[in-house]
Design an enzyme around this catalytic site. Structure first.
Site, PDB file in Angstrom:
ATOM      1  N   GLU A 155      85.293  59.960   8.373  1.00  0.00           N
ATOM      2  CA  GLU A 155      83.840  59.805   8.423  1.00  0.00           C
ATOM      3  C   GLU A 155      83.118  60.730   7.445  1.00  0.00           C
ATOM      4  O   GLU A 155      82.289  61.559   7.828  1.00  0.00           O
ATOM      5  CB  GLU A 155      83.329  60.028   9.852  1.00  0.00           C
ATOM      6  CG  GLU A 155      83.803  58.983  10.839  1.00  0.00           C
ATOM      7  CD  GLU A 155      83.232  59.141  12.225  1.00  0.00           C
ATOM      8  OE1 GLU A 155      83.142  58.147  12.950  1.00  0.00           O
ATOM      9  OE2 GLU A 155      82.870  60.289  12.594  1.00  0.00           O
ATOM     10  N   GLU A 311      87.273  52.214  14.599  1.00  0.00           N
ATOM     11  CA  GLU A 311      86.811  52.937  15.786  1.00  0.00           C
ATOM     12  C   GLU A 311      85.700  52.151  16.473  1.00  0.00           C
ATOM     13  O   GLU A 311      84.817  51.592  15.819  1.00  0.00           O
ATOM     14  CB  GLU A 311      86.252  54.319  15.433  1.00  0.00           C
ATOM     15  CG  GLU A 311      87.262  55.381  15.109  1.00  0.00           C
ATOM     16  CD  GLU A 311      86.598  56.754  14.993  1.00  0.00           C
ATOM     17  OE1 GLU A 311      85.520  56.958  15.596  1.00  0.00           O
ATOM     18  OE2 GLU A 311      87.156  57.608  14.286  1.00  0.00           O
TER      19      GLU A 311
END
Length: 688
Positions: A155, A311
């Site tokens: 991320e 995710e």
């Protein structure tokens, strides 16, 4: 280094699983985990994302044995690994040895170690160490048969997307020198004669830290570009190492949907497989609509190739003010929506719910109650269903509509205080325009403002604040060849150096649109102007414009209230074989739906006669079959008309009478022979 030929992910089924953190658990739990993973249908896990300190306990001293054993246990259970380089955050020993690598905020304050991403992206120390760690991981595990994907960092930009430290300042100056070559070029680009900002030496330039007042908007825009590029450079350092050591393995890093801080068009050029982390809010009954736009971006970043939802949450997250759990069935339909929009699987954060740390209240596939937890029962049931969707793997989404996503316009229209209004949000406009097409029954791809536009009948440009000649030429050529273009307000305003185009907006888009904007006319808070269209009035609560329509532009709607009453609000102009629309107001939803219905008609595309906002349909196809996902995101039954002879892959039934009734949160995946145009699913007229 650009990856011209993406390497495929070697899985023979849709990917299913999640982040696995075995270093949080005693070793005897690992075998139990694999048993339950097999029961749930898991075939892929991501690890060890945050385990650098457990792998390199001090500089140059590695403890691989525990990870060796974990990978062997997973491999013996038939579970593949998305192997992280473990560089998502630095170990404490590295930070304390090199405190200068910690990032600084815009006030010049060092941010402390104690969370994650505790690094300056420009730090040469950090860059040296991530390259070394990536090489160590690749040399240790790159040939293990369980490893099918490299997961670089985690991320990017989530916690530290911008850094204002001295090292970032030096890097920013180098970036500017490469962009402008000399100070005369920079001073010209930045318009430094305003407020006496001229520079006579490179070392006089700093990142735009907190200042006495509004900061030069071109400096702000360049800092946004630089900051995205700095993280991209950091990513490429690891990518280059991994491709050198393991040239056959695909590489990814997990994106965060429609994320302001990073230009994902540029990031996607450097990876093999687009992966995304998606967390639609269960408390928002319309969360599936922006999620569809996010997924349209993900599948478009690599030209329509399948991507992977890496995710999502099985139930509640742990980082909102109020973390509402997902009601039964919500996790299933959220997963199916991502697959409908081109994901070749459904992954979660995480497999086993943590007992400690910052994410102990973040849900997992295996909750705190273990296999008795509701989330495990639901994820196991989903795993069984995904096996029935094996034919969908590798297929591509079919759509005839695209929406322009342009990071320069997003940054330029949001980085500075010096705008007519802070309320006209690029991302809000993009979501509103996409939402109107979603309500009318269309899935939407995304494109750069320069295209390519081939294969699309309608191209939406909700906002293109920063516009150059190449973008204008691409859009003109598309319309001239028969395409329909719809452009939103505050477009064609400035060039790439934040200078207003000669003659004002819409600048280089003037020839395409046939209009001139004399002056933006933002709407004060708490009020709304109205636009009259087709005998109805629609609110414009944020933004209007004083527009002059040329002789070739037809006025489709006019302002009905305020100082602009009677003036053009929406125009349409024929351009070659196509048409170009300009919407000079930020319309509320019902008004946008009406305009988009007209634009779809221009493009000879269908639109639902009756709006059913909880209904979504998306078609994925191969050379022989269409697989149409029909999803009911709402709390009541919806009946829809479907093609004759369709077979539902999820339950094996064939809907009778060309009609399908979807329960609340219901999903059907209809298989039919590939048609010239994908099925267009509409609510049944017999629905009560």
């Amino acid at each position: 280094m650009t990856n011209a030929t993406p390497r495929p992910l070697r899985l023979d089924a849709l990917a299913y699983g999640g982040d696995y953190n075995p270093d949080q658990w005693p070793e005897e739990i690992w075998h139990e985990d694999v048993r339950l993973m097999r029961e749930a249908g898991v075939n892929l896990v991501s690890l060890p994302v945050f385990s650098w300190p457990q792998l390199e306990v001090e500089p140059g001293v590695y403890e691989w044995a525990w990870l060796d054993r974990v990978i062997e246990v997973l491999w013996a259970g038939g579970i593949r690994v998305d192997l992280a380089t473990a560089t998502a955050t630095p170990p404490a020993w590295l930070v304390r040895s090199h405190p200068e690598m910690l990032p600084c905020d815009a006030d010049g304050r060092r941010l402390e170690f104690g969370s994650r991403q505790a690094y300056c992206p420009s730090s040469p120390v950090w860059r040296e160490h991530v390259a070394r760690m990536a090489r160590a991981m690749a040399e240790r595990y790159g040939e293990h048969p369980a490893v099918v994907l490299w997961h670089v960092s985690n991320e990017y930009g989530d916690h530290v997307a911008r850094c204002w430290c001295p090292e970032s300042a030096r890097h920013f100056r180098r970036w500017l020198e490469a962009r402008y070559r000399d100070l005369d070029g920079l001073n010209e680009a930045w318009g430094v004669n305003v407020w006496g900002q001229r520079y006579t030496a490179w070392d006089q330039i700093e990142p735009p830290r907190r200042a006495t007042g509004p900061i030069n908007p071109t400096q702000l825009l360049d800092f946004e570009r630089f900051s995205s590029d700095a993280l991209l450079e950091l990513f490429r350092i690891e990518v280059d190492v991994l491709r050198e050591v393991t040239p056959e393995l695909p590489v990814t890093t997990n994106f965060m949907s429609l994320f302001r801080e990073l230009d994902y068009w540029r990031f996607a050029e450097a990876l093999d497989l687009v992966t995304d982390d998606a967390y639609p809010d269960p408390a928002d009954p319309r969360a599936h609509v922006p999620a569809a736009l996010n997924y349209g971006l993900m599948r478009s970043l690599k030209g329509g190739q399948p991507w992977l939802l890496l995710e999502q949450a099985a139930s509640a997250v742990s980082w909102r003010d109020v973390n509402v759990p997902k009601a039964p069935g919500r996790m299933r339909i959220d997963s199916m929506q991502a697959i409908a929009h081109g994901s070749d699987g459904a992954m979660f954060f995480q497999w086993r719910q943590a007992r400690y740390g910052q994410e102990k209240f973040h849900s997992a596939m295996l909750g705190h109650r273990g296999e008795r937890s509701r989330t495990f029962r639901e994820t196991a049931a989903l795993g069984r269903e995904l096996r029935r969707l094996a034919p969908v793997k590798g297929t591509r989404v079919r759509t005839r509509v695209a929406l322009v996503v342009d990071w320069d316009s997003w940054w330029g229209s949001s980085a500075t205080e010096s705008l007519p209004s802070q309320r006209l949000s690029w991302v809000a406009q993009a979501r509103a325009w996409h939402g109107a097409l979603h309500a009318l029954g269309h899935s939407v791809d995304t494109v750069r403002a320069t295209g390519p536009f081939e294969g699309y009948d309608l191209v939406l440009v909700p906002n293109l604040y920063v516009t150059d000649a190449a973008q204008a030429v691409a859009l003109e050529s598309y319309a001239a060849a028969g395409g329909t273009v719809a452009v939103g307000p505050f477009s064609g305003v400035v060039d790439g150096t934040e200078k207003v185009h000669p003659g004002g907006a819409p600048g280089p888009l003037r020839a395409l649109l046939g209009v001139e904007v004399d002056e933006p006319w933002p709407v004060p808070d708490g009020t709304a102007e109205q636009v009259e269209l087709d005998g109805h009035r629609y609110d414009a609560p944020v933004w209007t414009e004083w527009m002059e329509a040329g002789d070739e532009a037809s006025v489709i709607a006019r302002f009905a209230t305020g100082a602009l009453a009677g003036r053009p609000a929406v125009t349409r102009r024929e351009h070659g074989a196509g048409t170009a629309w300009y919407v000079g107001a930020a319309l509320a939803e019902d008004g946008l739906v009406t305009v988009m219905r007209r634009a779809l008609a221009d493009a000879e595309l269908p639109a639902r006669r009756r709006i059913e906002r909880d209904l979504e349909s998306v078609t994925r196809s191969d050379d022989e079959r269409d697989y149409t996902f029909v999803l009911n995101h709402g709390p009541r039954e919806i009946a829809v008309d479907v093609p004759d002879g369709a077979e539902d892959l999820l339950d094996g039934d064939r809907p009778t009478g060309g009609r399908l009734v979807l329960a609340p949160l219901g999903v059907a995946v209809l298989a039919t022979p590939r048609a010239a145009e994908p099925p267009f699913i509409t609510p049944s007229e017999t629905t009560e």
